[in-house]
Design a protein around this motif. Structure first.
Motif, short mmCIF file in Angstrom:
data_model
loop_
_atom_site.label_atom_id
_atom_site.label_comp_id
_atom_site.label_asym_id
_atom_site.label_seq_id
_atom_site.Cartn_x
_atom_site.Cartn_y
_atom_site.Cartn_z
N MET A 34 17.81 -9.01 -23.30
CA MET A 34 17.63 -9.98 -24.37
C MET A 34 16.24 -9.81 -25.00
N GLY A 35 16.17 -10.16 -26.26
CA GLY A 35 14.90 -10.03 -26.94
C GLY A 35 14.62 -11.19 -27.86
N TRP A 36 13.34 -11.40 -28.12
CA TRP A 36 12.90 -12.31 -29.16
C TRP A 36 12.35 -11.47 -30.31
N TYR A 37 12.82 -11.76 -31.50
CA TYR A 37 12.42 -11.07 -32.71
C TYR A 37 11.74 -12.09 -33.63
N ARG A 38 10.98 -11.58 -34.58
CA ARG A 38 10.41 -12.48 -35.58
C ARG A 38 10.38 -11.79 -36.93
N GLN A 39 10.43 -12.61 -37.97
CA GLN A 39 10.35 -12.09 -39.33
C GLN A 39 9.42 -12.96 -40.13
N ALA A 40 8.32 -12.38 -40.54
CA ALA A 40 7.36 -13.07 -41.39
C ALA A 40 7.73 -12.84 -42.86
N PRO A 41 7.26 -13.70 -43.74
CA PRO A 41 7.58 -13.54 -45.16
C PRO A 41 7.22 -12.15 -45.68
N ALA A 42 8.15 -11.55 -46.39
CA ALA A 42 7.96 -10.23 -47.00
C ALA A 42 7.78 -9.11 -45.99
N LYS A 43 8.15 -9.35 -44.75
CA LYS A 43 8.04 -8.31 -43.73
C LYS A 43 9.38 -8.10 -43.06
N GLN A 44 9.53 -6.94 -42.42
CA GLN A 44 10.76 -6.66 -41.71
C GLN A 44 10.78 -7.40 -40.37
N ARG A 45 11.98 -7.66 -39.91
CA ARG A 45 12.12 -8.29 -38.61
C ARG A 45 11.65 -7.32 -37.52
N GLU A 46 10.91 -7.84 -36.55
CA GLU A 46 10.38 -7.00 -35.49
C GLU A 46 10.66 -7.63 -34.13
N LEU A 47 10.79 -6.75 -33.13
CA LEU A 47 10.98 -7.20 -31.76
C LEU A 47 9.60 -7.50 -31.16
N VAL A 48 9.44 -8.68 -30.57
CA VAL A 48 8.15 -9.01 -29.98
C VAL A 48 8.18 -9.05 -28.46
N ALA A 49 9.33 -9.31 -27.88
CA ALA A 49 9.42 -9.36 -26.43
C ALA A 49 10.85 -9.12 -26.00
N ALA A 50 11.02 -8.51 -24.84
CA ALA A 50 12.36 -8.24 -24.32
C ALA A 50 12.35 -8.41 -22.80
N ILE A 51 13.53 -8.73 -22.27
CA ILE A 51 13.66 -8.88 -20.82
C ILE A 51 15.00 -8.32 -20.40
N THR A 52 14.99 -7.47 -19.39
CA THR A 52 16.23 -6.85 -18.92
C THR A 52 17.01 -7.82 -18.04
N SER A 53 18.19 -7.40 -17.66
CA SER A 53 19.02 -8.24 -16.81
C SER A 53 18.36 -8.50 -15.45
N SER A 54 17.52 -7.58 -15.02
CA SER A 54 16.85 -7.72 -13.73
C SER A 54 15.48 -8.37 -13.83
N GLY A 55 15.07 -8.71 -15.07
CA GLY A 55 13.82 -9.42 -15.24
C GLY A 55 12.62 -8.60 -15.64
N ASN A 56 12.80 -7.31 -15.87
CA ASN A 56 11.69 -6.50 -16.37
C ASN A 56 11.40 -6.86 -17.82
N THR A 57 10.12 -6.94 -18.15
CA THR A 57 9.73 -7.40 -19.48
C THR A 57 8.95 -6.33 -20.23
N ASP A 58 8.96 -6.48 -21.54
CA ASP A 58 8.24 -5.57 -22.43
C ASP A 58 7.78 -6.38 -23.64
N TYR A 59 6.58 -6.07 -24.14
CA TYR A 59 6.01 -6.84 -25.24
C TYR A 59 5.44 -5.94 -26.32
N GLU A 60 5.51 -6.42 -27.54
CA GLU A 60 4.84 -5.75 -28.64
C GLU A 60 3.33 -5.93 -28.42
N ASP A 61 2.56 -4.94 -28.81
CA ASP A 61 1.15 -4.92 -28.46
C ASP A 61 0.39 -6.17 -28.90
N SER A 62 0.70 -6.69 -30.06
CA SER A 62 -0.09 -7.81 -30.60
C SER A 62 0.13 -9.12 -29.83
#
Length: 114
Positions: A34-62
């Motif tokens: 699963m992931g959380w995405y965000r879209q700011a005005p006039a920008k493309q939607r981006e993935l900011v965080a994700a978590i696997t079924s086993s709980g491993n996580t990954d984040y966008e650098d900012s």
């Protein structure tokens, strides 16, 4: 069809915190990354965080060190704890699988402003 319902957004001052929640209708929720995405005005939607079924996580650098993604498979929920918010975090936030499927919720607006 899988549906996602996001909640928890709002207006917060820089440096503040918010916790977003997403309820999913997927019967096989626990197997999806699963992931959380965000879209700011006039920008493309981006993935900011994700978590696997086993709980491993990954984040966008900012957002590394400021955001924390978590999930509750029994409740079919995925949350995003956001701390030390900055004006550049202002966006509509969505949850979806990763990679995403063509079934977006309405999202929840996060506005960081003084």
């Amino acid at each position: 069809q899988v549906q996602f319902v996001e909640s928890g957004g709002g207006l917060v001052q820089p440096g503040g915190s918010l916790r977003l929640s997403c309820a999913a209708s997927a019967s096989l929720f626990s197997i999806y990354t699963m992931g959380w995405y965000r879209q700011a005005p006039a920008k493309q939607r981006e993935l900011v965080a994700a978590i696997t079924s086993s709980g491993n996580t990954d984040y966008e650098d900012s957002v590394k060190g400021r955001f924390t993604i978590s999930r509750d498979n029994a409740k079919k929920e995925v949350d995003l704890q956001m701390n030390s918010l900055k004006p550049e975090d202002t966006a509509v936030y969505y949850c979806n699988t990763r990679p995403f499927i063509n079934s977006w919720g309405q999202g929840t607006q996060v506005t960081v402003s003084s």
